[in-house]
Design an enzyme around this catalytic site. Structure first.
Site, PDB file in Angstrom:
ATOM      1  N   GLY A  12       0.775  -1.233   0.000  1.00 51.72           N
ATOM      2  CA  GLY A  12       0.000   0.000   0.000  1.00 51.72           C
ATOM      3  C   GLY A  12       0.804   1.279   0.000  1.00 51.72           C
ATOM      4  N   ASN A  14       1.517   3.008  -2.596  1.00 52.83           N
ATOM      5  CA  ASN A  14       0.792   3.921  -3.497  1.00 52.83           C
ATOM      6  C   ASN A  14      -0.508   4.397  -2.856  1.00 52.83           C
ATOM      7  OD1 ASN A  14       2.274   4.240  -6.133  1.00 52.83           O
ATOM      8  ND2 ASN A  14       2.338   2.011  -5.885  1.00 52.83           N
ATOM      9  N   MET A  90      -3.781  -7.335  -7.192  1.00 54.83           N
ATOM     10  CA  MET A  90      -3.207  -8.459  -7.923  1.00 54.83           C
ATOM     11  C   MET A  90      -4.259  -9.455  -8.404  1.00 54.83           C
ATOM     12  SD  MET A  90      -0.194  -7.625  -8.298  1.00 54.83           S
ATOM     13  CE  MET A  90       1.249  -6.772  -7.649  1.00 54.83           C
ATOM     14  N   ASN A 107      -4.499   2.107 -13.790  1.00 57.93           N
ATOM     15  CA  ASN A 107      -3.603   1.161 -13.117  1.00 57.93           C
ATOM     16  C   ASN A 107      -2.181   1.711 -13.159  1.00 57.93           C
ATOM     17  OD1 ASN A 107      -2.739  -1.367 -11.963  1.00 57.93           O
ATOM     18  ND2 ASN A 107      -2.066  -2.030 -14.000  1.00 57.93           N
ATOM     19  N   HIS A 109       1.921   0.317 -13.015  1.00 60.83           N
ATOM     20  CA  HIS A 109       2.697  -0.908 -13.199  1.00 60.83           C
ATOM     21  C   HIS A 109       4.197  -0.573 -13.186  1.00 60.83           C
ATOM     22  CE1 HIS A 109       3.414  -5.021 -14.385  1.00 60.83           C
ATOM     23  NE2 HIS A 109       4.285  -4.570 -15.267  1.00 60.83           N
TER      24      HIS A 109
HETATM   25  C1  GAR Z   1       3.479  -1.419  -7.307  1.00 62.38           C
HETATM   26  O1  GAR Z   1       4.842  -1.439  -7.661  1.00 62.38           O
HETATM   27  C2  GAR Z   1       2.615  -1.583  -8.541  1.00 62.38           C
HETATM   28  O2  GAR Z   1       3.168  -0.956  -9.665  1.00 62.38           O
HETATM   29  C3  GAR Z   1       2.582  -3.073  -8.691  1.00 62.38           C
HETATM   30  O3  GAR Z   1       2.403  -3.521  -7.377  1.00 62.38           O
HETATM   31  C4  GAR Z   1       3.116  -2.656  -6.498  1.00 62.38           C
HETATM   32  C5  GAR Z   1       2.263  -2.338  -5.311  1.00 62.38           C
HETATM   33  O4  GAR Z   1       3.001  -1.599  -4.364  1.00 62.38           O
HETATM   34  N1  GAR Z   1       1.555  -3.497  -9.576  1.00 62.38           N
HETATM   35  C6  GAR Z   1       1.692  -4.511 -10.449  1.00 62.38           C
HETATM   36  O5  GAR Z   1       2.687  -5.189 -10.534  1.00 62.38           O
HETATM   37  C7  GAR Z   1       0.493  -4.732 -11.352  1.00 62.38           C
HETATM   38  N2  GAR Z   1       0.778  -5.744 -12.298  1.00 62.38           N
HETATM   39  P1  GAR Z   1       2.260  -0.885  -3.167  1.00 62.38           P
HETATM   40  O6  GAR Z   1       1.328  -1.912  -2.527  1.00 62.38           O
HETATM   41  O7  GAR Z   1       3.348  -0.472  -2.223  1.00 62.38           O
HETATM   42  O8  GAR Z   1       1.491   0.292  -3.702  1.00 62.38           O
END
Ligand code: GAR
Length: 210
Positions: A12, A14, A90, A107, A109
């Protein structure tokens, strides 16, 4: 004012960046709800601390993805959510949510899409040996990490750089860029036009300007 729902499954960082921007009045909208598929995910505790409601569900309790997405959709509509922000969520979404929020779901990535979609983008970029990777924000179209690209930031991979170091730099770039994108959407400077994302000049270079 735009009402935002954030979907997340894990740490989390982001979500936190978005919640902090909202608390500072810099998001252009409010975060109405966290949607999370894992009760033990750290992001749930972050929401609690930020005073943001969480809709936490156990996918194994439902007969199908469509079944829980139908409940999520009803909750989003009840709360008047105008933008869905996927932040490390996910799960593949079905048309139940993707169609209902077409042009209103984004989204983030951790790669320069279309390179390295999926769950382990940072490791895959390192293992492949690319010299440049980065971050992508895009509208969601129902594919895996696919859809019209809104913004990208490139990062050079250092000689012998570790996965931990690269992940830290990527997350920092994400945390700076995502609030900017939500604000651009809230202010009408970022929108979907057919198969392309429109990003007006007024949206600026991103991240640093506000
Ligand atoms: C982030 O790096 C996001 O870009 C990635 O999951 C992470 C979540 O981090 N998303 C993917 O890989 C989507 N395919 P967070 O929970 O610290 O925000």
């Amino acid at each position: 004012q735009l009402r935002v729902a954030v979907f997340a499954s894990g740490q989390g960082s982001n979500f936190q960046a978005l919640a902090d921007a909202a608390a500072d009045g810099k998001l252009g909208g409010s975060i109405e709800l966290l949607v999370c598929d894992r009760a033990s995910a750290p992001v749930v505790e972050r929401a609690r601390r930020a005073g943001i409601d969480a809709w936490v569900f156990d996918s194994s309790a439902y007969a199908s993805r469509e079944a829980y997405e139908g409940e999520i959709l009803a909750e989003l509509q009840r709360r008047g959510v105008g933008l869905v922000v996927l932040a490390g969520y996910m799960r593949i979404l079905t048309p139940v949510l993707v169609d209902a929020y077409a042009g209103r779901m984004i989204n983030i990535h951790p790669s320069l899409l279309p390179a390295f979609p999926g769950m382990h983008a940072i490791r895959q970029a390192l293992n492949y040996g690319v010299k440049v990777t980065g971050v992508t924000i895009h509208f969601v179209d129902g594919g895996l990490d696919s859809g019209p690209i809104i913004a990208q930031r490139a990062l050079e991979i250092g000689e012998g750089e570790s996965e931990a170091s690269l992940a830290e730099r990527i997350h920092a770039a994400e945390n700076a860029l995502y609030p900017w994108a939500v604000r651009g959407f809230a202010e009408g400077r970022i929108s979907l036009d057919g198969r392309r994302a429109l990003v007006s000049a007024g949206a600026g270079a991103g991240a640093d300007d506000d």
